[in-house]
Enzyme design. Structure first.
Site, short mmCIF file in Angstrom:
data_model
loop_
_atom_site.label_atom_id
_atom_site.label_comp_id
_atom_site.label_asym_id
_atom_site.label_seq_id
_atom_site.Cartn_x
_atom_site.Cartn_y
_atom_site.Cartn_z
N GLY A 1 0.74 -1.09 -0.05
CA GLY A 1 -0.11 -0.06 -0.05
C GLY A 1 0.85 1.24 -0.09
O GLY A 1 1.88 1.28 0.57
N ASP B 1 0.16 1.84 9.50
CA ASP B 1 -0.32 1.08 10.55
C ASP B 1 0.43 0.97 11.69
O ASP B 1 0.05 0.52 12.91
CB ASP B 1 -0.74 -0.56 10.26
N MET C 1 -8.14 3.07 9.81
CA MET C 1 -7.28 1.95 9.41
C MET C 1 -6.61 1.44 10.53
O MET C 1 -6.51 1.84 11.63
CB MET C 1 -6.67 2.37 8.22
N GLY C 2 -5.63 0.43 10.27
CA GLY C 2 -4.59 -0.17 11.01
C GLY C 2 -4.48 -1.62 11.21
O GLY C 2 -3.91 -2.17 11.79
N ARG D 1 -24.30 8.81 13.82
CA ARG D 1 -23.69 8.75 12.36
C ARG D 1 -22.28 8.12 12.60
O ARG D 1 -21.48 8.39 13.42
CB ARG D 1 -23.55 10.20 12.05
N ARG E 1 -4.27 7.78 3.99
CA ARG E 1 -2.90 7.33 3.47
C ARG E 1 -2.38 8.46 2.46
O ARG E 1 -1.50 8.30 1.69
CB ARG E 1 -3.00 6.15 2.66
#
Ligand code: F6P
Length: 343
Positions: free
Chosen positions: A10, A128, A170-171, A266, A275
């Protein structure tokens, strides 16, 4: 020496700063020559090579993404791969060494090549921050800064509408981005893969915050598994390699909060925004230092090693140490954060 650089896996803010650091160090200090393989290991296997003179890395530290492109190609198992093929390709192009900039999967490939006697060194990369052997990876600070900014914005909407806001970050299977961005934004609860939390306990924190007139902000790591469930809740299927494609648990958590508390809620999934774009100053410095140190590794012919941040210093680490399991959030960091949840 003629050195080949590649970026794999990534993309990550700071990749270009690594490339610039490596090239400047090599050209200015040692008189080395550099080329880049386009699109990760795929470029090496296909001999898709570009020149990387000093002029090509001008001003690159502040640029997001990677000028080399990237892919998730596996250098051994994918079409055209294998140690013999790669050795022949390097010889054909007079390339004396490869600097592979990548995450866990990419470094595992680099290790297999160096174990087979190929001249490969590494630079760890992941937003991450979950690689062993290094205290911080570049890209993490940028991801935390972007997520913090997004959460600050979610909070103003939450406060205006008296809603609970849920931010999913993310992570993968480590909670570092969630823990740091959640603490930074003053979240009222943070859910990470390393810790099981029931929706009932989460709703207690949310209610307590709501009852004292605040609009709760809940941060959820994409790899969080709610108590009572066996695996990550995602709706996105699997990657080519069979791993689950993460993302979606935040919507489940938001729906559960609204169902169990009646508080309007929400969810927002921050996704790949984390990223993208320019790296922070911290990441530019870290990435530049790592790139320079990677060229030093090559210069010393220290194959099979990668550069890593330990404390505030850049050190050398065997690939094996970095690939020895995930670096997850330890219990004491969770306990520290949890003391700020709820009431
Ligand atoms: O490893 C970095 C990362 O951004 C993870 O946090 C996330 O789960 C994954 O990559 C997403 O991968 P892709 O860009 O292939 O969707």
């Amino acid at each position: 020496m003629r050195i080949g650089l590649l970026t794999s896996g990534g993309d990550c803010p700071g990749l270009n700063a690594v490339i610039r650091g490596a090239v400047l160090r090599g050209v200015k200090t040692f008189g080395h020559d550099f080329v880049g393989f386009r699109n990760g290991w795929r470029g090496l296997l296909d001999s898709d090579i570009m020149a990387l003179p000093r002029t090509r890395v001008r001003g690159l530290a502040r640029e997001g993404g990677t000028i080399l492109g990237t892919s998730r190609t596996n250098p051994i198992d994918d079409h055209g791969g294998g140690t013999d093929n790669i050795r022949a390709i390097l010889e054909r192009h007079d390339i004396d060494a490869v600097i592979a900039i990548g995450g866990e999967g990419s470094l595992a490939g680099a290790k297999r090549l160096s174990d087979a006697g190929l001249p490969v060194v590494g630079v760890p990369k992941t937003i991450d921050n979950d690689l062993n052997g290094t205290d911080y990876t570049f890209g993490f600070d940028t991801a935390v800064a972007i997520a913090t900014d997004a959460m600050d914005r979610l909070r103003t909407t939450g406060e205006s509408h008296h809603r609970c806001m849920v931010a999913e970050v993310m992570g993968r299977h480590a909670g570092w981005i969630a823990l740091h961005s959640g603490m930074s934004a003053g979240a009222h609860a943070v859910l990470i893969p390393e810790q099981r939390v029931s929706m009932v306990e989460l709703c207690t924190w949310v209610r307590e915050v709501h009852e004292r007139g605040r609009s709760p902000l809940v941060v959820v790591a994409e790899g969080f598994i709610p108590e009572g469930h066996e695996e990550v809740l995602n709706g996105k299927g699997v990657e080519i390699d069979g791993r689950p494609r993460l993302g979606g648990v935040g919507d489940f958590v938001a729906a559960e909060i609204e169902r169990l508390t009646g508080i309007e809620t929400r969810g927002s999934t921050l996704g790949h925004v984390q990223r993208g774009g320019a790296p922070t100053g911290f990441d530019r410095v870290l990435a530049t230092r790592l790139g320079m140190a990677a060229t030093d590794l090559v210069n010393d012919r220290a194959w099979g090693q990668m550069v890593a941040m330990r404390g505030t210093e850049i050190e050398r680490v065997d690939f094996g140490e970095a690939l020895n399991g995930l670096k997850t959030v330890p219990q004491h960091r969770w306990d520290e954060a949890k003391a700020l949840f709820g009431r």
